[in-house]
Design a protein around this motif. Structure first.
Motif, mmCIF file in Angstrom:
data_model
loop_
_atom_site.group_PDB
_atom_site.id
_atom_site.type_symbol
_atom_site.label_atom_id
_atom_site.label_comp_id
_atom_site.label_asym_id
_atom_site.label_seq_id
_atom_site.Cartn_x
_atom_site.Cartn_y
_atom_site.Cartn_z
ATOM 1 N N TYR A 50 0.939 -1.282 0.225
ATOM 2 C CA TYR A 50 -0.044 0.000 -0.089
ATOM 3 C C TYR A 50 0.772 1.136 -0.097
ATOM 4 C CZ TYR A 50 -4.304 -2.594 0.143
ATOM 5 O OH TYR A 50 -5.328 -3.532 -0.050
ATOM 6 N N PRO A 51 1.996 1.360 0.798
ATOM 7 C CA PRO A 51 2.840 2.544 0.504
ATOM 8 C C PRO A 51 3.156 2.620 -0.924
ATOM 9 C CG PRO A 51 3.192 1.319 2.589
ATOM 10 C CD PRO A 51 2.387 0.663 1.892
ATOM 11 N N LEU A 53 1.727 1.740 -3.546
ATOM 12 C CA LEU A 53 0.968 1.951 -4.276
ATOM 13 C C LEU A 53 0.387 3.636 -4.079
ATOM 14 C CD1 LEU A 53 -1.987 -0.704 -3.898
ATOM 15 C CD2 LEU A 53 -0.704 0.006 -6.008
ATOM 16 N N HIS A 54 0.430 4.043 -2.889
ATOM 17 C CA HIS A 54 0.093 5.510 -2.704
ATOM 18 C C HIS A 54 1.334 6.301 -3.289
ATOM 19 C CE1 HIS A 54 -3.256 5.588 0.225
ATOM 20 N NE2 HIS A 54 -2.995 4.393 -0.232
ATOM 21 N N LYS A 55 2.811 6.012 -3.235
ATOM 22 C CA LYS A 55 3.711 6.665 -3.744
ATOM 23 C C LYS A 55 3.392 6.768 -5.397
ATOM 24 C CE LYS A 55 7.997 4.985 -4.326
ATOM 25 N NZ LYS A 55 9.203 4.318 -4.008
ATOM 26 N N GLU A 57 0.913 6.493 -7.064
ATOM 27 C CA GLU A 57 -0.346 7.507 -7.386
ATOM 28 C C GLU A 57 0.149 8.844 -7.239
ATOM 29 O OE1 GLU A 57 -3.750 6.795 -4.604
ATOM 30 O OE2 GLU A 57 -5.003 8.407 -5.578
ATOM 31 N N GLN A 58 0.870 9.206 -6.088
ATOM 32 C CA GLN A 58 1.269 10.313 -5.842
ATOM 33 C C GLN A 58 2.106 11.111 -7.283
ATOM 34 O OE1 GLN A 58 1.858 12.055 -1.953
ATOM 35 N NE2 GLN A 58 3.982 12.586 -2.404
#
Lengths: 109, 739
Positions: A50-51, A53-55, A57-58
């Motif tokens: 998840y980290p 994925l968030h990175k 996405e950012q």
């Protein structure tokens, strides 16, 4: 589930991008597909997934969309963007060059 | 493009935080559920599968924190820290008040002194290229600038190759007669090259040029923008008006206005009117090389260094001195040849305030730095106590996984908030302190010094506030983090904490001792100055001075002054009224050489004696005791026998214990008979030792009549108001007189 080795950690971005390039899916499915495609060698837990994925996405390489599936559940689907595809090509080429170089040294006989 | 997009998501995240948190929660929840289902399908029991899923995930909160960490958080964290700080400070208002007050006092005092130093020593003249301006002057033994004479100015101007242009200047406050009225203005007498050298362009009309130096009839004058606005309301008709200056015969025509940002070349003054100095010089002043009355400024020629120019100056100065010394009487030559000249920086203009007060200001700067140090130690102690009280909170936060860096960031935020508050209040206080200081320095004269904070001062204040808080907060902050966690939870103070606290208290006490001792010494000096025996009593004495504009025929002037004195003496409530030429303890001195009957001066002995001209009843008005003989009276007129009263120092110096009455003193070829002896009184200022003084009646002054005369009245008790109408020449002057 064992945590992936450091090398795989570094290439997690590449793996996620490739998987999403094949087909958009939600977070858990990405982990499952990774395990399946690598024939049970690579296993990734939510603490890394998840980290990452968030990175991504950012950075704008993947995008997320919430939708409701058949069981009336809210799921967050990730899909790759155009920049993401370019990035994928770049990282894939890098990986090929790097791994080729390592292999040619290690398996030198 | 990617950069923009990432920023967009950051901003979106900032504003929709709660929504995003909820999403993250949902996502992870979903993951755990699927993982649980997977275990179920593998055959585990429901509880075992959910436990297994949670264990594998590794703790939901940690995962969430990892996700949050991916995004840049400093902005959000800073906001959180600020809110937390505000809350905790609100909860302890006592701490907030004391710490902000200590900081504000320390920072305010430092900022005040610094803004004065900035205004007096750092700020340049607002003209073109001020670094190449030089102040060419004679200097005294301390290196403090004095003035030059007109012949000296011309000599340097014509012969110094290192300077490309030069101008001479003198400030006065004459009365001018303009638009049918008398007016006291501040005036600048400048040489023609001044505006061109400085690169000043007129706001209207034209400014003075070298050609104006030579015009004898109908010379030109320039007014300042402020004067133009105040007096004429920016009316263009002001250009072309004429005026006369005191009793000079020239009629000046206003030809232009200086720009609004130009305030003259003397720091602290703002000349309303500028006239060519050449038109104001009498023949005597023009040619007398030792009549030193002008400030000279020059601009270095391109490529010339300061040292080179100064070296050339010294050579020329020696040549000038040799030439002039040959014309002086024998006894004056050695003294004159000892005089020094120098080329100082003219970047800040002529700076009498700086010359007088720069040392004092630097000493003050050191003192207020100590005050700030004291405030920091105080604040540090307070923060230490506060950290000790929050030990439990810190320990818990450390235990649940807060990074040390995060805690330090929060302490720093607290320090930053305190610094901001202390600095802002300090800035307000600084304004107050600085205004008081300027008023004290001005000493009664009109001083226009802009001490409004410019960016120098603001930067200084900000830097000082931050430094103060970092210094104050660092020690307790680091100390607080080093503690043993279990001790912290149990709220026990470690030994190190106590040591630091004690050290801070000792530091504060020591600095306070230093400051208090210094304050006592200063107060003692001031007290001594106030209690010194002045020889006269200034309590209850009202003084005022009269000025004439336009030439006043001597006879008429004398009768006018006499009738004024008579009227003053007749006023009810006035015990006695008199007049004096040089007001005592006003900073001025009038002295002359004298020859005394029966006394021959040794070579090299100083023949100077302080002089003053007084009206009858002077000594009874200022209550200086008369020891022998009599005061002056109405029988001592212009035509009667010339008389003088001397003070005790004079009598003892020249006559020892014998009575000086009846002996003769000669000054400027006039012989006076001594008719009285008075006690010694302070003349120039309170710090000067008592000097030999001789007094002559005002009617017996031999030079041109004085244009200002100081009147004194000693009134008894009640408030009196009297209005006078007096005619002097063509103008009537009402004089309100209130005690």
């Amino acid at each position: 589930m064992s945590r992936p080795t450091d090398l795989v950690q570094g290439t997690l971005d590449l793996l996620i991008l490739k998987i999403l390039a094949l087909q958009p899916m939600h977070g858990w499915a990405i982990g499952e597909r990774m395990t399946q495609m690598s024939k049970e060698v690579l296993q990734v837990g939510p603490g890394s997934l998840y980290p990452a994925l968030h990175k991504l996405e950012q950075a704008g390489w993947i995008q997320a969309k919430w939708s409701v599936n058949e069981a009336n559940r809210r799921v967050k689907f990730y899909s790759i963007t155009r920049q993401g595809r370019k990035r994928l090509q770049l990282e894939a080429a890098d990986w090929k060059r790097l791994s080729g170089a390592i292999s040619s040294i290690v398996f030198e006989n | 493009m990617r950069f923009l997009r990432s920023w967009r998501s950051r901003v979106r995240w900032l504003f929709r935080r709660s929504e995003i948190e909820a999403e993250l929660q949902d996502e992870l929840h979903d993951y755990i559920e699927r993982q649980t289902e997977r275990h179920r399908s593998d055959g585990l029991s429901p509880e075992a599968s959910s436990l297994a899923a949670l264990r594998e995930a590794g703790g939901i909160e940690q995962v969430k924190e990892e996700c949050r960490d991916v995004r840049s958080r400093w902005l959000e964290d800073f906001g959180k820290d600020l809110r937390y700080t505000a809350r905790s400070l609100r909860r302890s208002p006592g701490f907030l008040a004391v710490s902000v007050l200590s900081l504000a006092l320390g920072i305010g005092a430092n900022t005040a002194i610094f803004s004065l130093i900035n205004a007096l020593m750092l700020r340049s003249l607002p003209v073109k290229n001020p670094q190449s301006l030089v102040h060419i002057t004679r200097v005294d033994s301390d290196g403090k600038p004095q003035s030059v004479s007109w012949p000296l100015f011309q000599y340097f101007r014509d012969n110094l190759k290192s300077i490309s242009s030069a101008a001479a200047e003198r400030s006065e406050r004459p009365t001018i007669f303009i638009d049918g009225r008398d007016e006291v203005v501040s005036a600048d007498f400048v040489s023609g090259d001044q505006y061109r050298m400085l690169g000043v362009e007129p706001a209207a009309g034209r400014l003075l040029e070298p050609a104006d130096d030579k015009v004898a009839t109908s010379p030109s004058a320039v007014i300042s923008y402020g004067y133009w606005r105040r007096r004429f309301g920016l009316n263009p008709a002001a250009i072309g008006k004429t005026f006369t200056v005191q009793d000079h015969v020239n009629v000046f025509t206003i030809v232009g206005v200086t720009p609004p940002w130009y305030h003259g070349v003397v720091l602290g003054s703002d000349p309303d009117v500028s006239v060519p100095v050449a038109t104001m010089l009498s023949e005597e002043k023009r040619n007398e090389p030792t009549y030193n009355n002008f400030n000279m400024m020059g601009r270095l020629a391109p490529g010339v260094t300061h040292q080179h120019a100064n070296a050339e100056l010294q050579v020329l100065w020696r040549a000038f001195k040799q030439r002039v010394a040959a014309t002086l009487p024998e006894k004056d030559r050695p003294g004159y040849l000892q005089e020094r000249a120098a080329m100082l920086s003219g970047r800040t203009g002529f700076n009498p305030l700086r010359d007088r007060y720069s040392e004092a200001l630097l000493v003050l700067m050191g003192i207020v730095a100590l005050v700030l140090l004291l405030a920091c130690a105080n604040l540090s102690g307070l923060l230490l106590a506060r950290a000790a009280a929050r030990q439990r909170e810190i320990s818990i936060r450390l235990a649940i996984g807060a990074g040390r860096g995060r805690l330090i960031r929060q302490f720093l935020t607290e320090g930053f908030v305190l610094a901001a508050l202390g600095g802002s209040v300090g800035l307000l206080l600084a304004r107050l302190f600085a205004t008081t200081l300027v008023t004290t320095m001005a000493n009664g004269e009109a001083v226009t010094l802009s001490i409004a904070p410019d960016w120098h001062v603001l930067t200084f204040t900000a830097a000082l506030s931050l430094l103060a808080c970092v210094v104050a907060g660092l020690a307790p902050g680091l100390h607080g983090l080093r503690t043993d966690l279990t001790l912290g939870i149990r709220q026990q103070r470690s030994a190190g904490n106590q040591r630091l606290g004690r050290a801070l208290v000792i530091a504060q006490v020591s600095i306070s001792m230093v400051l208090v001792t210094g304050a006592i010494l200063f107060a003692a000096t001031l007290l001594k100055l106030y209690s010194v025996d002045r020889g006269l009593n200034t309590e209850g004495v009202l003084t005022f001075s009269l000025r004439t504009s336009g030439k006043c025929p001597p006879e008429r002037c004398r009768t006018a002054v006499q009738s004024l004195l008579d009227s003053l003496n007749r006023l009810p409530g006035v015990a006695s009224a008199s007049a004096v030429d040089v007001l005592p303890i006003s900073g001025s001195l009038w002295d002359r050489d004298v020859q005394v009957e029966g006394y021959s001066f040794r070579s090299g002995e100083d023949q100077g004696t302080a002089f003053n001209a007084i009206a009858p009843k002077y000594f009874s008005t200022v209550q200086t005791p008369l020891l022998r003989g009599r005061e002056f009276n109405l029988r001592d007129t212009r035509t009667s026998r010339k008389v003088t009263i001397v003070n005790q120092s004079f009598a003892r110096y020249f006559f020892g214990a014998a009575s000086p009455l009846g002996r003769t003193v000669t000054s400027v070829k006039v012989s006076y008979e001594i008719v009285g002896v008075v006690a010694d009184a302070k003349y120039t200022n309170l710090k000067q030792p008592l000097m030999k003084t001789m007094y002559i009646p005002w009617t017996q002054r031999m030079e041109e009549e004085p244009t200002d005369f100081n009147f004194l009245t000693r009134a008894t008790g009640a408030i009196q108001c009297a209005l006078f109408q007096r005619s002097r020449g063509s103008s009537a002057r009402p004089i309100p007189l209130c005690v």
